[in-house]
Design a protein around this motif. Structure first.
Motif, PDB file in Angstrom:
ATOM      1  N   LEU A 186      -2.312  -0.400  -6.229  1.00 54.02           N
ATOM      2  CA  LEU A 186      -3.398   0.504  -6.600  1.00 54.02           C
ATOM      3  C   LEU A 186      -4.262  -0.097  -7.704  1.00 54.02           C
ATOM      4  O   LEU A 186      -5.487  -0.029  -7.656  1.00 54.02           O
ATOM      5  CB  LEU A 186      -2.835   1.850  -7.063  1.00 54.02           C
ATOM      6  CG  LEU A 186      -2.291   2.798  -5.995  1.00 54.02           C
ATOM      7  CD1 LEU A 186      -1.838   4.098  -6.645  1.00 54.02           C
ATOM      8  CD2 LEU A 186      -3.329   3.079  -4.917  1.00 54.02           C
ATOM      9  N   GLN A 216       0.839  -1.187   0.000  1.00 54.57           N
ATOM     10  CA  GLN A 216       0.000   0.000   0.000  1.00 54.57           C
ATOM     11  C   GLN A 216       0.882   1.249   0.000  1.00 54.57           C
ATOM     12  O   GLN A 216       1.729   1.427   0.869  1.00 54.57           O
ATOM     13  CB  GLN A 216      -0.878  -0.017   1.249  1.00 54.57           C
ATOM     14  CG  GLN A 216      -1.959   1.016   1.295  1.00 54.57           C
ATOM     15  CD  GLN A 216      -2.799   0.892   2.554  1.00 54.57           C
ATOM     16  OE1 GLN A 216      -2.554   1.573   3.549  1.00 54.57           O
ATOM     17  NE2 GLN A 216      -3.778  -0.006   2.537  1.00 54.57           N
ATOM     18  N   GLU A 234     -10.981   0.299  -1.068  1.00 53.18           N
ATOM     19  CA  GLU A 234     -10.977  -0.698  -2.141  1.00 53.18           C
ATOM     20  C   GLU A 234     -12.184  -0.521  -3.057  1.00 53.18           C
ATOM     21  O   GLU A 234     -13.313  -0.381  -2.589  1.00 53.18           O
ATOM     22  CB  GLU A 234     -10.986  -2.114  -1.555  1.00 53.18           C
ATOM     23  CG  GLU A 234      -9.668  -2.513  -0.920  1.00 53.18           C
ATOM     24  CD  GLU A 234      -9.678  -3.952  -0.451  1.00 53.18           C
ATOM     25  OE1 GLU A 234     -10.556  -4.719  -0.888  1.00 53.18           O
ATOM     26  OE2 GLU A 234      -8.806  -4.317   0.367  1.00 53.18           O
ATOM     27  N   TRP A 277      -2.315   6.195   0.061  1.00 50.07           N
ATOM     28  CA  TRP A 277      -3.587   5.503   0.334  1.00 50.07           C
ATOM     29  C   TRP A 277      -4.306   6.135   1.530  1.00 50.07           C
ATOM     30  O   TRP A 277      -5.478   6.498   1.445  1.00 50.07           O
ATOM     31  CB  TRP A 277      -3.328   4.022   0.594  1.00 50.07           C
ATOM     32  CG  TRP A 277      -4.567   3.207   0.824  1.00 50.07           C
ATOM     33  CD1 TRP A 277      -5.216   3.032   2.018  1.00 50.07           C
ATOM     34  CD2 TRP A 277      -5.301   2.449  -0.146  1.00 50.07           C
ATOM     35  NE1 TRP A 277      -6.309   2.217   1.850  1.00 50.07           N
ATOM     36  CE2 TRP A 277      -6.387   1.845   0.528  1.00 50.07           C
ATOM     37  CE3 TRP A 277      -5.142   2.218  -1.502  1.00 50.07           C
ATOM     38  CZ2 TRP A 277      -7.310   1.032  -0.110  1.00 50.07           C
ATOM     39  CZ3 TRP A 277      -6.059   1.396  -2.147  1.00 50.07           C
ATOM     40  CH2 TRP A 277      -7.125   0.823  -1.467  1.00 50.07           C
ATOM     41  N   LYS A 278      -3.563   6.264   2.623  1.00 49.97           N
ATOM     42  CA  LYS A 278      -4.170   6.838   3.823  1.00 49.97           C
ATOM     43  C   LYS A 278      -4.337   8.346   3.688  1.00 49.97           C
ATOM     44  O   LYS A 278      -5.318   8.921   4.155  1.00 49.97           O
ATOM     45  CB  LYS A 278      -3.325   6.489   5.052  1.00 49.97           C
ATOM     46  CG  LYS A 278      -3.369   5.009   5.401  1.00 49.97           C
ATOM     47  CD  LYS A 278      -2.553   4.689   6.634  1.00 49.97           C
ATOM     48  CE  LYS A 278      -2.630   3.200   6.970  1.00 49.97           C
ATOM     49  NZ  LYS A 278      -1.783   2.845   8.137  1.00 49.97           N
ATOM     50  N   LEU A 300      -8.253   6.465   0.607  1.00 45.73           N
ATOM     51  CA  LEU A 300      -8.767   5.581  -0.438  1.00 45.73           C
ATOM     52  C   LEU A 300      -9.403   4.339   0.168  1.00 45.73           C
ATOM     53  O   LEU A 300      -9.019   3.893   1.250  1.00 45.73           O
ATOM     54  CB  LEU A 300      -7.635   5.168  -1.387  1.00 45.73           C
ATOM     55  CG  LEU A 300      -6.930   6.311  -2.134  1.00 45.73           C
ATOM     56  CD1 LEU A 300      -5.851   5.743  -3.056  1.00 45.73           C
ATOM     57  CD2 LEU A 300      -7.923   7.143  -2.933  1.00 45.73           C
ATOM     58  N   GLU A 314       3.898  -0.747  -5.412  1.00 50.26           N
ATOM     59  CA  GLU A 314       2.876   0.214  -5.001  1.00 50.26           C
ATOM     60  C   GLU A 314       1.877   0.481  -6.117  1.00 50.26           C
ATOM     61  O   GLU A 314       0.663   0.549  -5.876  1.00 50.26           O
ATOM     62  CB  GLU A 314       3.527   1.522  -4.557  1.00 50.26           C
ATOM     63  CG  GLU A 314       4.318   1.398  -3.275  1.00 50.26           C
ATOM     64  CD  GLU A 314       4.886   2.709  -2.789  1.00 50.26           C
ATOM     65  OE1 GLU A 314       5.102   2.853  -1.572  1.00 50.26           O
ATOM     66  OE2 GLU A 314       5.124   3.605  -3.624  1.00 50.26           O
TER      67      GLU A 314
END
Length: 364
Positions: A272, A189, A200, A193-194, A198, A268
């Motif tokens: 995504l 990740q 899934e 992402w954080k 985001l 990474e």
């Protein structure tokens, strides 16, 4: 025997990793096979070169030509001059090129003029679009290649139709998928992402770099504007290619759901892709990965050298036609996207087949 393997751009690194693993396996079995790895330096951004060697456990190149950027002619000439010197100083039995980048074509020409046989991994694919530099690279490379390693039966048939002897064609599958399968459990990740909160299947990933999409400011602006607006509340993560970044400066394309990020490493980026609701791209290789990971893919091109991603996989071609793009988004949001399947031999063992064939050819 010694194989000289050429890497020049991001896709090459993903393709050579499993081949080197397969060679090492043969070495451990006592087979007299060695390799030397040449990096032409065609892509020099750290996130498009060195990172891949680290992440995918590929040994760093024996030689780096450090060609870097330039026009098609400048890059081709610099690679040929540099590689000619390498071959003069480092004898080899076989030059292996992968994919369809400038390095592929340039090193093939140099090898053949030096009387060295060439193996082309991903041979026989065609888009039919002569405006793509890659199409010219494919045609030139395949016109000189000795051993053709194809990804699909269609690519093999294309070669046969061009007059290549069947005995020179080896249907082996897709080495790009070898790397994906090997690293699926290692996908990580990214920090964004954080930061972007985001979730899934609640965001999209976009990549753009084809001249037909990014070279003309008006076209680029219209395309990104439409995609951002059609994306509604879904965040669109856009890792910006260095080439595209220059073109975006000054266009003031700012949308709440569009997030420009730096190019990501393999682990990474594919994290995504695997978890995305959909991918918007003009890349060929990404359409292969989305097909295997069963992620809807909208390809912003009029043609593809990987038609199996459309006929079998999850990919749809829309070009930069506004109406086709709208139709694709409507199908996406309606939940009626097609269910894809995985093409023949895209099973994670293509590189083993390639090296086994070379061992047989050279009777090692």
């Amino acid at each position: 025997m010694t194989i000289t393997i050429i890497a020049g751009a991001r896709p090459n690194f993903m393709k050579i990793a499993p081949i080197i693993d397969a060679i090492k396996q043969k070495q451990s079995e006592g087979v007299a096979i060695n390799y030397q790895l040449i990096h032409t330096g065609q892509h020099y951004d750290r996130n498009l070169s060195d990172t891949f060697f680290e992440e995918l456990n590929i040994p760093f190149p024996d030689i780096n030509l450090n060609v870097q950027s330039g026009t098609q002619a400048e890059q081709t000439g610099a690679i040929m001059i540099g590689f000619e010197k390498v071959l003069a100083e480092n004898p080899t039995d076989l030059v292996m090129v992968v994919g369809d980048v400038t390095s592929t074509m340039a090193c093939t020409i140099v090898a053949k003029k030096a009387g060295i046989k060439v193996a082309h991994v991903e041979a026989g694919i065609r888009s039919g679009d002569m405006n793509m530099p890659e199409e010219i690279n494919r045609i030139v490379t395949d016109s000189l290649t000795d051993y053709f390693f194809s990804t699909t039966s269609l690519a093999s048939k294309t070669l046969e139709d061009l007059g290549v002897n069947k005995s020179q064609i080896y249907l082996v599958g897709n080495v790009m998928i070898d790397t994906l399968r090997k690293n699926e459990s290692r996908l990580k990740q990214p920090a964004l992402w954080k930061g972007l909160q985001l979730q899934e299947k609640k965001y999209m990933v976009m990549t753009l770099h084809r001249p037909s999409n990014v070279d003309e400011e008006g076209q680029l602006k219209a395309l990104i504007t439409q995609l951002a607006q059609l994306g509604k509340d879904y965040p669109i993560i856009f890792p910006v290619h260095p080439r595209t970044k220059k073109l975006l400066e000054g266009l003031n394309l700012n949308f709440d759901n569009l997030h420009y990020v730096a190019p990501l490493g393999y682990l990474e980026f594919n994290y995504l892709v695997k978890n995305a609701f959909a991918v918007l791209t003009d890349s060929g290789g990404i359409t292969e990965e989305t097909t295997v990971m069963n992620v809807p893919c909208i390809t912003l091109r009029d043609s593809t050298e990987r038609p199996e991603t459309c006929t079998i996989g999850t990919n749809v071609l829309v070009g930069n036609d506004p109406d086709k793009i709208v139709q694709a988004f409507e199908k996406l949001f309606s939940g009626n996207w097609k269910k894809g399947e995985i093409p023949e031999l895209w099973d994670g063992h293509a590189a083993k087949r390639i090296v086994n064939n070379i061992v047989d050819i050279y009777k090692l």
